[in-house]
Design a protein around this motif. Structure first.
Motif, PDB file in Angstrom:
ATOM      1  N   GLU A 120      21.815 -38.150  92.436  1.00  0.00           N
ATOM      2  CA  GLU A 120      21.603 -36.971  93.292  1.00  0.00           C
ATOM      3  C   GLU A 120      22.117 -35.711  92.609  1.00  0.00           C
ATOM      4  O   GLU A 120      21.466 -34.649  92.647  1.00  0.00           O
ATOM      5  CB  GLU A 120      22.324 -37.171  94.632  1.00  0.00           C
ATOM      6  CG  GLU A 120      21.697 -38.255  95.501  1.00  0.00           C
ATOM      7  CD  GLU A 120      22.529 -38.530  96.750  1.00  0.00           C
ATOM      8  OE1 GLU A 120      23.606 -37.917  96.898  1.00  0.00           O
ATOM      9  OE2 GLU A 120      22.094 -39.355  97.588  1.00  0.00           O
ATOM     10  N   GLU A 121      23.292 -35.811  91.997  1.00  0.00           N
ATOM     11  CA  GLU A 121      23.890 -34.639  91.347  1.00  0.00           C
ATOM     12  C   GLU A 121      23.052 -34.189  90.149  1.00  0.00           C
ATOM     13  O   GLU A 121      22.900 -32.977  89.905  1.00  0.00           O
ATOM     14  CB  GLU A 121      25.310 -34.956  90.917  1.00  0.00           C
ATOM     15  CG  GLU A 121      26.260 -35.131  92.109  1.00  0.00           C
ATOM     16  CD  GLU A 121      27.649 -35.553  91.660  1.00  0.00           C
ATOM     17  OE1 GLU A 121      27.795 -35.933  90.468  1.00  0.00           O
ATOM     18  OE2 GLU A 121      28.586 -35.512  92.500  1.00  0.00           O
ATOM     19  N   ARG A 122      22.496 -35.150  89.388  1.00  0.00           N
ATOM     20  CA  ARG A 122      21.706 -34.770  88.206  1.00  0.00           C
ATOM     21  C   ARG A 122      20.377 -34.125  88.608  1.00  0.00           C
ATOM     22  O   ARG A 122      19.947 -33.132  88.007  1.00  0.00           O
ATOM     23  CB  ARG A 122      21.477 -35.996  87.330  1.00  0.00           C
ATOM     24  CG  ARG A 122      22.735 -36.419  86.580  1.00  0.00           C
ATOM     25  CD  ARG A 122      22.526 -37.637  85.699  1.00  0.00           C
ATOM     26  NE  ARG A 122      23.686 -37.886  84.835  1.00  0.00           N
ATOM     27  CZ  ARG A 122      23.791 -38.879  83.969  1.00  0.00           C
ATOM     28  NH1 ARG A 122      22.799 -39.783  83.863  1.00  0.00           N
ATOM     29  NH2 ARG A 122      24.866 -38.996  83.221  1.00  0.00           N
ATOM     30  N   ALA A 123      19.720 -34.663  89.679  1.00  0.00           N
ATOM     31  CA  ALA A 123      18.477 -34.047  90.148  1.00  0.00           C
ATOM     32  C   ALA A 123      18.754 -32.637  90.673  1.00  0.00           C
ATOM     33  O   ALA A 123      17.986 -31.698  90.424  1.00  0.00           O
ATOM     34  CB  ALA A 123      17.850 -34.916  91.241  1.00  0.00           C
ATOM     35  N   ALA A 124      19.872 -32.489  91.373  1.00  0.00           N
ATOM     36  CA  ALA A 124      20.241 -31.177  91.907  1.00  0.00           C
ATOM     37  C   ALA A 124      20.571 -30.206  90.788  1.00  0.00           C
ATOM     38  O   ALA A 124      20.276 -28.999  90.876  1.00  0.00           O
ATOM     39  CB  ALA A 124      21.421 -31.314  92.865  1.00  0.00           C
ATOM     40  N   ALA A 125      21.180 -30.695  89.722  1.00  0.00           N
ATOM     41  CA  ALA A 125      21.528 -29.830  88.595  1.00  0.00           C
ATOM     42  C   ALA A 125      20.280 -29.254  87.952  1.00  0.00           C
ATOM     43  O   ALA A 125      20.228 -28.072  87.582  1.00  0.00           O
ATOM     44  CB  ALA A 125      22.357 -30.612  87.576  1.00  0.00           C
ATOM     45  N   VAL A 126      19.244 -30.092  87.805  1.00  0.00           N
ATOM     46  CA  VAL A 126      17.981 -29.602  87.238  1.00  0.00           C
ATOM     47  C   VAL A 126      17.363 -28.570  88.175  1.00  0.00           C
ATOM     48  O   VAL A 126      16.894 -27.501  87.742  1.00  0.00           O
ATOM     49  CB  VAL A 126      17.013 -30.771  86.992  1.00  0.00           C
ATOM     50  CG1 VAL A 126      15.658 -30.249  86.511  1.00  0.00           C
ATOM     51  CG2 VAL A 126      17.597 -31.741  85.967  1.00  0.00           C
ATOM     52  N   LYS A 127      17.350 -28.853  89.466  1.00  0.00           N
ATOM     53  CA  LYS A 127      16.770 -27.917  90.434  1.00  0.00           C
ATOM     54  C   LYS A 127      17.504 -26.578  90.380  1.00  0.00           C
ATOM     55  O   LYS A 127      16.880 -25.502  90.351  1.00  0.00           O
ATOM     56  CB  LYS A 127      16.873 -28.506  91.850  1.00  0.00           C
ATOM     57  CG  LYS A 127      16.253 -27.597  92.921  1.00  0.00           C
ATOM     58  CD  LYS A 127      16.500 -28.103  94.321  1.00  0.00           C
ATOM     59  CE  LYS A 127      17.948 -27.875  94.736  1.00  0.00           C
ATOM     60  NZ  LYS A 127      18.169 -28.148  96.175  1.00  0.00           N
ATOM     61  N   ASN A 128      18.812 -26.601  90.374  1.00  0.00           N
ATOM     62  CA  ASN A 128      19.594 -25.359  90.373  1.00  0.00           C
ATOM     63  C   ASN A 128      19.345 -24.545  89.112  1.00  0.00           C
ATOM     64  O   ASN A 128      19.291 -23.305  89.163  1.00  0.00           O
ATOM     65  CB  ASN A 128      21.084 -25.664  90.522  1.00  0.00           C
ATOM     66  CG  ASN A 128      21.414 -26.222  91.893  1.00  0.00           C
ATOM     67  OD1 ASN A 128      20.684 -25.972  92.852  1.00  0.00           O
ATOM     68  ND2 ASN A 128      22.511 -26.974  91.987  1.00  0.00           N
ATOM     69  N   TYR A 129      19.211 -25.233  87.983  1.00  0.00           N
ATOM     70  CA  TYR A 129      18.942 -24.507  86.744  1.00  0.00           C
ATOM     71  C   TYR A 129      17.589 -23.790  86.832  1.00  0.00           C
ATOM     72  O   TYR A 129      17.460 -22.630  86.426  1.00  0.00           O
ATOM     73  CB  TYR A 129      18.949 -25.453  85.543  1.00  0.00           C
ATOM     74  CG  TYR A 129      18.717 -24.725  84.233  1.00  0.00           C
ATOM     75  CD1 TYR A 129      19.789 -24.207  83.508  1.00  0.00           C
ATOM     76  CD2 TYR A 129      17.430 -24.527  83.738  1.00  0.00           C
ATOM     77  CE1 TYR A 129      19.574 -23.512  82.321  1.00  0.00           C
ATOM     78  CE2 TYR A 129      17.204 -23.839  82.565  1.00  0.00           C
ATOM     79  CZ  TYR A 129      18.283 -23.328  81.839  1.00  0.00           C
ATOM     80  OH  TYR A 129      18.046 -22.629  80.684  1.00  0.00           O
ATOM     81  N   LEU A 130      16.578 -24.497  87.367  1.00  0.00           N
ATOM     82  CA  LEU A 130      15.249 -23.889  87.483  1.00  0.00           C
ATOM     83  C   LEU A 130      15.272 -22.679  88.424  1.00  0.00           C
ATOM     84  O   LEU A 130      14.619 -21.662  88.173  1.00  0.00           O
ATOM     85  CB  LEU A 130      14.246 -24.931  87.994  1.00  0.00           C
ATOM     86  CG  LEU A 130      14.015 -26.144  87.075  1.00  0.00           C
ATOM     87  CD1 LEU A 130      13.069 -27.134  87.734  1.00  0.00           C
ATOM     88  CD2 LEU A 130      13.462 -25.704  85.709  1.00  0.00           C
ATOM     89  N   ILE A 131      16.018 -22.785  89.514  1.00  0.00           N
ATOM     90  CA  ILE A 131      16.129 -21.668  90.466  1.00  0.00           C
ATOM     91  C   ILE A 131      16.805 -20.482  89.806  1.00  0.00           C
ATOM     92  O   ILE A 131      16.375 -19.325  89.942  1.00  0.00           O
ATOM     93  CB  ILE A 131      16.906 -22.105  91.726  1.00  0.00           C
ATOM     94  CG1 ILE A 131      16.075 -23.103  92.535  1.00  0.00           C
ATOM     95  CG2 ILE A 131      17.265 -20.903  92.597  1.00  0.00           C
ATOM     96  CD1 ILE A 131      16.828 -23.744  93.690  1.00  0.00           C
ATOM     97  N   GLU A 132      17.884 -20.757  89.050  1.00  0.00           N
ATOM     98  CA  GLU A 132      18.598 -19.682  88.360  1.00  0.00           C
ATOM     99  C   GLU A 132      17.720 -19.026  87.294  1.00  0.00           C
ATOM    100  O   GLU A 132      17.957 -17.875  86.908  1.00  0.00           O
ATOM    101  CB  GLU A 132      19.869 -20.232  87.714  1.00  0.00           C
ATOM    102  CG  GLU A 132      20.930 -20.640  88.739  1.00  0.00           C
ATOM    103  CD  GLU A 132      22.097 -21.364  88.090  1.00  0.00           C
ATOM    104  OE1 GLU A 132      22.049 -21.549  86.847  1.00  0.00           O
ATOM    105  OE2 GLU A 132      23.042 -21.743  88.814  1.00  0.00           O
ATOM    106  N   SER A 133      16.691 -19.752  86.855  1.00  0.00           N
ATOM    107  CA  SER A 133      15.796 -19.214  85.825  1.00  0.00           C
ATOM    108  C   SER A 133      14.573 -18.521  86.423  1.00  0.00           C
ATOM    109  O   SER A 133      13.644 -18.168  85.696  1.00  0.00           O
ATOM    110  CB  SER A 133      15.348 -20.341  84.888  1.00  0.00           C
ATOM    111  OG  SER A 133      16.467 -20.912  84.229  1.00  0.00           O
ATOM    112  N   GLY A 134      14.545 -18.355  87.756  1.00  0.00           N
ATOM    113  CA  GLY A 134      13.488 -17.554  88.362  1.00  0.00           C
ATOM    114  C   GLY A 134      12.479 -18.294  89.203  1.00  0.00           C
ATOM    115  O   GLY A 134      11.529 -17.681  89.707  1.00  0.00           O
TER     116      GLY A 134
END
Length: 464
Positions: free
Chosen positions: A412-426
């Motif tokens: 769960e944490e790794r999937a969320a980490a990818v999602k958060n990075y994409l959001i931070e990238s626009g």
């Protein structure tokens, strides 16, 4: 001369509760003056004797030579008014019943204080005699009277009055009232006459603009006006009062509420958005050359029909995908009608995203990225930006090392980490979701190192 004096005293002393000629214009009245109390009524043995010496003020009347009564009354409609009065006096003449045919005697009972509080319903006869100054009236009522320390009782009252109005609001009032005591014995409280004389002042009426019409009847109480218009002015003299005249300073016909129609299109200038050019009623008097329902003055394309929402011009389709810009969620990128003008995500695109996702590397047992992973994540960002109308789900998976609970949490944490990075990238947050499946969905064996590496992955799914 003696009889003349009696008549003068009677005129002065017959006043009382004064609300005569009150009306809705001046509903309130206040009266004050002197009062006289005559106890002969209860002393007389015969009815004719009760009034035989009505004017004998010298012998029979008790008069306090000062302001001794005050009345406040209000007009209630149909020539009726209701008043409350309070009066005081000093009883030093008490007429005693005569013995046989002998004379009546007057005694001083000891300068007894006299107090009375009475209510009265008054009916003005002024309208019946059609006078503007002489106001006769009749009245009934009741109250309570105290004489000395021992005599007190309720009374039923009735009588006549007369007011002479010097002006519309100031008059001289006289009134006589018979007060029938509710006590049986004279010693308890005698029935008696009470006479009043004083000045009456009407008030309550208001004429703010001074045009001679009271505010309550004045349709324009703060502007001096004409009687034929109920006190309202007609500035442009077009026969329509300013309050009803939509154009009070410019004369116009009644059909247009006093406003002119300069262009003759049947729409008054005040309502005509184009008062000098004949037009259509549906467009507030303005013309529409291309017939698209948008007035020429507001139509950015007056010679080409177009919708009102686009200021009278046809809708554009910038990207040429046959989805109008107003409906195109991706107006600058050609797409399909089925996907609201946005490009559709193909299986090939999903494969490319997952090829990148398989190469995402995390620190051991952590959700932090290894340095060589950032270019991969940026490549995924670039692809997602090409499909701004599509939503994606990021799913995390682990190998079977460790406990189920640990692996579930880590995925769960790794999937969320990818999602958060994409959001931070626009990438808009509402386009992305994430969830973890732990070790529950392996795609390879967990018995070899290579198999475990394949099971440790993040997958990208298109949300439809």
């Amino acid at each position: 001369m003696k009889h003349l004096n009696k008549l003068f005293v009677a005129l002065v002393m017959l006043a009382g509760f004064s609300s005569q000629a009150q009306d809705t214009n001046n509903p309130w009245a206040i009266s004050f003056g002197v009062n006289a109390v005559d106890t002969r009524v209860s002393a007389a043995s015969k009815l004719e004797d009760q009034f035989s010496q009505f004017f004998n003020a010298k012998d029979n009347w008790n008069i306090l030579p000062s302001v001794s009564y005050l009345n406040v009354s209000k007009y209630v409609g149909s020539n009726f008014s209701f008043g409350i009065t309070g009066s005081i006096n000093k009883i030093d003449r008490f007429v005693q019943p005569r013995i046989g045919e002998g004379p009546y005697t007057v005694t001083n009972p000891g300068d007894l204080n006299y107090y009375a509080a009475d209510a009265v319903i008054n009916y003005s006869l002024m309208n019946l005699i059609k006078s503007k100054t002489i106001d006769p009236s009749i009245h009934i009522g009741g109250g309570y009277t105290w004489i000395g320390d021992d005599m007190h009782a309720g009374t039923l009252n009735g009588g006549l009055g007369l007011t002479y109005w010097f002006t519309e609001m100031v008059g001289l009032s006289v009134r006589s009232t018979y007060k029938q005591s509710f006590e049986d014995l004279r010693e308890d409280m005698p029935s008696h006459m009470q006479h009043f004389a004083g000045l009456t002042f009407k008030f309550g009426g208001k004429d703010t603009d001074g045009d001679g019409i009271y505010d309550k009847d004045d349709a324009c109480p703060e502007q001096a006006g004409l009687k034929q218009f109920n006190g309202c002015p007609d500035t442009d003299a077009d026969g329509i009062a300013d309050k009803d005249d939509a154009c009070p300073e410019v004369a116009g016909p009644a059909e247009f509420q006093g406003c002119p129609d300069t262009d003759g299109d049947g729409i008054a200038d005040k309502d005509d958005a184009c008062p000098e050019v004949a037009g259509l009623k549906s467009l507030n008097g303005c013309p529409d050359a291309d017939g698209d329902g948008v007035t020429d003055k507001s139509d950015k394309c007056p010679d080409v029909a177009g919708p009102k929402e686009n200021a009278g011009c046809p809708w554009p389709d910038r990207d040429g995908d046959k989805v109008l810009d107003k409906d195109d969620k991706c107006p600058d990128v050609a797409g399909t009608v089925a996907n609201n003008g946005c490009p559709e995500v193909s299986d090939e695109v999903i494969k490319r995203l997952n090829d990148y996702a398989k190469t995402i590397l995390f620190d051991t047992n952590k959700a932090s990225f290894k340095q060589q992973t950032y270019p991969v994540l940026q490549a995924m960002v670039a692809i997602l930006k090409e499909y701004p109308n599509s939503n994606f789900s990021l799913e995390g998976h682990t190998d079977s090392d460790g406990t189920d609970a640990h692996n579930q949490k880590l995925s769960e944490e790794r999937a969320a980490a990818v999602k958060n990075y994409l959001i931070e990238s626009g990438i808009a947050s509402n386009r992305l979701s994430s969830q973890g499946f732990g070790e529950s969905k392996p795609i390879d064996t967990n018995k070899t190192k290579a198999g475990k590496a394949n099971n440790r992955r993040v997958e990208v799914k298109l949300v439809k």
